[in-house]
Scaffold this motif. Sequence first.
Motif, PDB file in Angstrom:
ATOM      1  N   LYS A  19      87.092  71.642 -24.572  1.00  0.00           N
ATOM      2  CA  LYS A  19      86.942  72.953 -25.191  1.00  0.00           C
ATOM      3  C   LYS A  19      87.041  72.870 -26.707  1.00  0.00           C
ATOM      4  O   LYS A  19      86.277  73.523 -27.439  1.00  0.00           O
ATOM      5  CB  LYS A  19      88.017  73.899 -24.640  1.00  0.00           C
ATOM      6  N   TRP A  60      90.817  80.956 -24.659  1.00  0.00           N
ATOM      7  CA  TRP A  60      90.715  81.178 -23.229  1.00  0.00           C
ATOM      8  C   TRP A  60      91.642  82.296 -22.752  1.00  0.00           C
ATOM      9  O   TRP A  60      92.687  82.556 -23.360  1.00  0.00           O
ATOM     10  CB  TRP A  60      91.115  79.917 -22.467  1.00  0.00           C
ATOM     11  N   THR A  61      91.295  82.872 -21.619  1.00  0.00           N
ATOM     12  CA  THR A  61      92.265  83.618 -20.822  1.00  0.00           C
ATOM     13  C   THR A  61      92.981  82.609 -19.930  1.00  0.00           C
ATOM     14  O   THR A  61      92.541  81.458 -19.786  1.00  0.00           O
ATOM     15  CB  THR A  61      91.566  84.659 -19.935  1.00  0.00           C
ATOM     16  N   GLU A 111      96.352  81.577 -12.329  1.00  0.00           N
ATOM     17  CA  GLU A 111      96.903  81.984 -13.619  1.00  0.00           C
ATOM     18  C   GLU A 111      98.413  81.754 -13.762  1.00  0.00           C
ATOM     19  O   GLU A 111      98.881  81.322 -14.824  1.00  0.00           O
ATOM     20  CB  GLU A 111      96.591  83.460 -13.902  1.00  0.00           C
ATOM     21  N   GLN A 138      90.580  81.381 -17.319  1.00  0.00           N
ATOM     22  CA  GLN A 138      89.627  80.383 -17.806  1.00  0.00           C
ATOM     23  C   GLN A 138      90.287  79.019 -17.971  1.00  0.00           C
ATOM     24  O   GLN A 138      89.667  77.976 -17.725  1.00  0.00           O
ATOM     25  CB  GLN A 138      89.019  80.849 -19.132  1.00  0.00           C
ATOM     26  N   PHE A 139      91.553  79.018 -18.383  1.00  0.00           N
ATOM     27  CA  PHE A 139      92.291  77.778 -18.556  1.00  0.00           C
ATOM     28  C   PHE A 139      92.392  77.028 -17.221  1.00  0.00           C
ATOM     29  O   PHE A 139      92.004  75.862 -17.106  1.00  0.00           O
ATOM     30  CB  PHE A 139      93.677  78.100 -19.111  1.00  0.00           C
ATOM     31  N   TYR A 166      96.431  76.285 -26.587  1.00  0.00           N
ATOM     32  CA  TYR A 166      95.870  77.354 -25.761  1.00  0.00           C
ATOM     33  C   TYR A 166      95.290  78.468 -26.632  1.00  0.00           C
ATOM     34  O   TYR A 166      94.191  78.975 -26.380  1.00  0.00           O
ATOM     35  CB  TYR A 166      96.952  77.893 -24.833  1.00  0.00           C
ATOM     36  N   GLN A 210      90.694  77.500 -14.501  1.00  0.00           N
ATOM     37  CA  GLN A 210      89.370  77.185 -13.961  1.00  0.00           C
ATOM     38  C   GLN A 210      88.829  75.893 -14.562  1.00  0.00           C
ATOM     39  O   GLN A 210      88.209  75.075 -13.864  1.00  0.00           O
ATOM     40  CB  GLN A 210      88.395  78.334 -14.227  1.00  0.00           C
ATOM     41  N   ALA A 211      89.061  75.701 -15.866  1.00  0.00           N
ATOM     42  CA  ALA A 211      88.607  74.469 -16.525  1.00  0.00           C
ATOM     43  C   ALA A 211      89.312  73.255 -15.946  1.00  0.00           C
ATOM     44  O   ALA A 211      88.700  72.206 -15.706  1.00  0.00           O
ATOM     45  CB  ALA A 211      88.851  74.568 -18.030  1.00  0.00           C
ATOM     46  N   THR A 228      91.915  77.618 -28.068  1.00  0.00           N
ATOM     47  CA  THR A 228      90.769  77.635 -27.163  1.00  0.00           C
ATOM     48  C   THR A 228      90.136  79.022 -27.055  1.00  0.00           C
ATOM     49  O   THR A 228      88.942  79.141 -26.780  1.00  0.00           O
ATOM     50  CB  THR A 228      91.167  77.191 -25.741  1.00  0.00           C
TER      51      THR A 228
END
Length: 441
Positions: free
Chosen positions: A70, A19-20, A43, A23-24, A14, A26-27, A17
């Motif tokens: 990613k 990411w927030t 989240e 975003q994690f 994590y 959402q992917a 990546t």
Amino acid sequence: MSTREPNRHLERLYQQTGWTLRQFVQAVNRIGTERGTPLKYREPSAHQWRRGHLPKETARPLILEALARKLGRPVTHAEAGFPAPASSSHATPSAVEGLIDLGRGDMDPSRRSVLGIGLFSVALTVPNWPDVVGRMEAVQAGGTPRIGMPEVDMVIAMTERISELDDQFGGRHARPMAAAFLVNTVAPYLRADAPESVRKAMMSAASDLCYLTGYMAVDECAHGLAQQYYLKALELAGAAEDYLTYCTTLRGMSVQAVDLGHGREAQRLADAAAASPQAGPRMRAFLAGQQAHAYAQIGGSNTALMYLREAEVAMDRAESRGKAFGSYDPAALNYHISQVRYELGDLPGSIKAMQESDKVRYGVYRRARVRHRAALAERQLEVGHLEAACATWNLALDDYPLVQSGRADQRIRKMLKLIRPHLKNHAARELHERARLVTPS
């Protein structure tokens, strides 16, 4: 995991990546939608995964795929701190048994939902040529009759007929036919007693059929299933020492990847395909055109234009030797020119090339005509030519009712969405009403 210790493996990935948490998830949700099983993770779910709560078994492959896309590399269950999937403890099936399992599931529509058919994986391990050449078990005849070249010729002829049906009517109905032929006829032939030359020829023919079946799965947007057929095609081509078919399959995998927007993977596969030492000028154009499209998608404009020029020169040489119906032709080359120009921001140039492609395309390629005319109309609308776009979409609708194709369905559904803001225009309103009558709900 039962003690709820933090999952340090997942946490490490994590952090890589960037990411927030939003975003994690959402992917992961996007990949669920791509597979046909929409998800609504938020989240707190990602936070719990990092804290050591084990995601649902069905969600774990989606999480791994999101991370792989990613990070640009495969991510395994173990690397993410997940237990190995139950299936990994099973013995790897033989090549022929694996082909039977794959085809049997595909020929039975009631079982397709269990195949995970919708998920494309950038983390797929694609075997290199030295890893597959000559490495298929020699299955001896166990009561299976001896075969010769007539059986090979029959498989080749059947593959050509199925390919013609696919071109004219789409892959929705042709693919179960191909899968049944693989299971009921081709697999027994692969197990039959035969001279070594015949065995290799049969494996090469079976590879071609697997490649075609994978292509038809792509047409139905069953991208994970398509990859499994493509892997079987690579394995069989290697066993047959048929490097040309191996490279053709890699090129098909590149087409799948670039159409899904995975440019780096498409470029890697296209470059690997282009290594074929047996390529004549038409095959060279076939391979270079795909390299051009892949490089254009990742912003390599100079390299893309270099390969496009190479494809054009090779096509000129191929055409000077006579027409080759059913293979890479000027319509396909102009399609690649259009795609490259579009990726590089030359919208008018892409429209002109797509129009030229439509002009020289053979009439039997009905499915391609629907898809590419719809793409042309989208670009005409993008430059503000609404009535020209409506006229082109109407041409696509002329053929659309005769085509059973997931990708064609996608194009027509997209048209309905794009035309909706323009319904005050007479041409747009008539197109919209006509399309509603022929589009599946």
